[in-house]
Design a protein around this motif. Sequence first.
Motif, mmCIF file in Angstrom:
data_model
loop_
_atom_site.group_PDB
_atom_site.id
_atom_site.type_symbol
_atom_site.label_atom_id
_atom_site.label_comp_id
_atom_site.label_asym_id
_atom_site.label_seq_id
_atom_site.Cartn_x
_atom_site.Cartn_y
_atom_site.Cartn_z
ATOM 1 N N ASP A 14 47.315 40.317 31.597
ATOM 2 C CA ASP A 14 47.633 39.468 32.747
ATOM 3 C C ASP A 14 49.110 39.665 33.077
ATOM 4 O OD1 ASP A 14 48.383 37.349 34.455
ATOM 5 O OD2 ASP A 14 46.972 35.958 33.544
ATOM 6 N N LEU A 15 49.387 40.467 34.092
ATOM 7 C CA LEU A 15 50.768 40.817 34.434
ATOM 8 C C LEU A 15 51.589 39.586 34.788
ATOM 9 C CD1 LEU A 15 52.812 43.124 34.828
ATOM 10 C CD2 LEU A 15 52.039 43.271 37.210
ATOM 11 N N ASP A 16 51.034 38.686 35.574
ATOM 12 C CA ASP A 16 51.796 37.508 35.987
ATOM 13 C C ASP A 16 52.153 36.619 34.801
ATOM 14 O OD1 ASP A 16 51.890 38.223 38.693
ATOM 15 O OD2 ASP A 16 49.937 37.305 39.079
ATOM 16 N N ALA A 17 51.233 36.448 33.861
ATOM 17 C CA ALA A 17 51.518 35.637 32.673
ATOM 18 C C ALA A 17 52.608 36.288 31.822
ATOM 19 C CB ALA A 17 50.248 35.429 31.847
ATOM 20 N N ALA A 18 52.555 37.609 31.678
ATOM 21 C CA ALA A 18 53.576 38.310 30.894
ATOM 22 C C ALA A 18 54.937 38.225 31.574
ATOM 23 C CB ALA A 18 53.166 39.769 30.682
ATOM 24 N N GLN A 62 71.309 46.403 30.175
ATOM 25 C CA GLN A 62 71.144 47.541 29.275
ATOM 26 C C GLN A 62 69.701 47.782 28.850
ATOM 27 O OE1 GLN A 62 73.816 49.610 28.513
ATOM 28 N NE2 GLN A 62 74.661 48.334 30.126
ATOM 29 N N GLY A 63 68.884 46.744 28.802
ATOM 30 C CA GLY A 63 67.515 46.884 28.320
ATOM 31 C C GLY A 63 66.510 46.680 29.434
ATOM 32 N N ARG A 64 65.490 47.529 29.446
ATOM 33 C CA ARG A 64 64.429 47.397 30.446
ATOM 34 C C ARG A 64 63.075 47.397 29.756
ATOM 35 N NH1 ARG A 64 65.445 49.985 36.250
ATOM 36 N NH2 ARG A 64 67.440 48.991 36.624
ATOM 37 N N LEU A 65 62.203 46.593 30.312
ATOM 38 C CA LEU A 65 60.843 46.459 29.818
ATOM 39 C C LEU A 65 59.903 46.668 30.994
ATOM 40 C CD1 LEU A 65 59.148 45.553 27.319
ATOM 41 C CD2 LEU A 65 59.372 43.226 28.185
ATOM 42 N N GLU A 66 58.997 47.645 30.876
ATOM 43 C CA GLU A 66 58.001 47.873 31.920
ATOM 44 C C GLU A 66 56.677 47.287 31.446
ATOM 45 O OE1 GLU A 66 55.536 51.471 34.055
ATOM 46 O OE2 GLU A 66 57.545 51.918 33.293
ATOM 47 N N LEU A 67 56.134 46.406 32.257
ATOM 48 C CA LEU A 67 54.837 45.800 31.959
ATOM 49 C C LEU A 67 53.830 46.367 32.950
ATOM 50 C CD1 LEU A 67 56.037 42.092 31.657
ATOM 51 C CD2 LEU A 67 55.653 43.729 29.794
ATOM 52 N N PHE A 68 52.625 46.647 32.472
ATOM 53 C CA PHE A 68 51.613 47.147 33.390
ATOM 54 C C PHE A 68 50.246 46.588 33.041
ATOM 55 C CE2 PHE A 68 52.479 50.266 30.137
ATOM 56 C CZ PHE A 68 51.244 50.722 29.713
ATOM 57 N N GLU A 69 49.485 46.307 34.107
ATOM 58 C CA GLU A 69 48.118 45.804 33.992
ATOM 59 C C GLU A 69 47.205 46.815 34.674
ATOM 60 O OE1 GLU A 69 45.407 42.244 35.904
ATOM 61 O OE2 GLU A 69 47.549 41.870 35.649
#
Length: 145
Positions: A14-18, A62-69
Motif C-alpha cells: 500500500d503505497l499511500d500507507a507507506a 543525503q538519503g533517498r528511499l524509493e517506494l513502489f507498489e
Amino acid sequence: MAIKLENVAIAVRDLDAAIAFFTDLGLTVVGRDTVSGEWTDTAVGLDGNHAKIAMLQTPDGQGRLELFEYIHPAAIETEPTLPNEIGMHRVAFSVDDIDAALAIAAKHGCHPLRGVANYQDIYKLTYVRGPSGILVMLAQELQRN
C-alpha cells in the motif's frame, strides 16, 4: 570510478500507507509517478512492469528511499524478513528523539520487535516492523558529557 548511493527501493503493498509512515517520521516526498512501458520492462527485468512509485528524501537531503507498489505483475506476498535472514535486511534512520519516533510509528501500528536497546551508551536503538513488514531501525545518538 566515482560511486554514490542513489537510493534504497522497497516494494510495498500500500503505497499511500507507506508514504504516510515515512513522512510522519520526517521524510519528504520529492516525486510520485506511475511507470510502465518497454524501458521499465528492460530496467527491472519484468514483462508488463507497471508500478506506482514515490521517491522520499531525508531532511538532510543525503538519503533517498524509493517506494513502489506493483500494479502488474501482481505483487507476491512473502513472510516478513527476519533479522537473521540473508538478503535485503532493513532501512535505518538516525533520529534525534527515539521516543517521539516510536510514538509516530505506533500511530501506524508499528512497534519495536522486542524493545529499545542501549549500545554502549552511544546509541539507543530498536527495530520496528513498518508498513508491508519492512524492518526499520531507529537509532538515537546519545549525548556524551
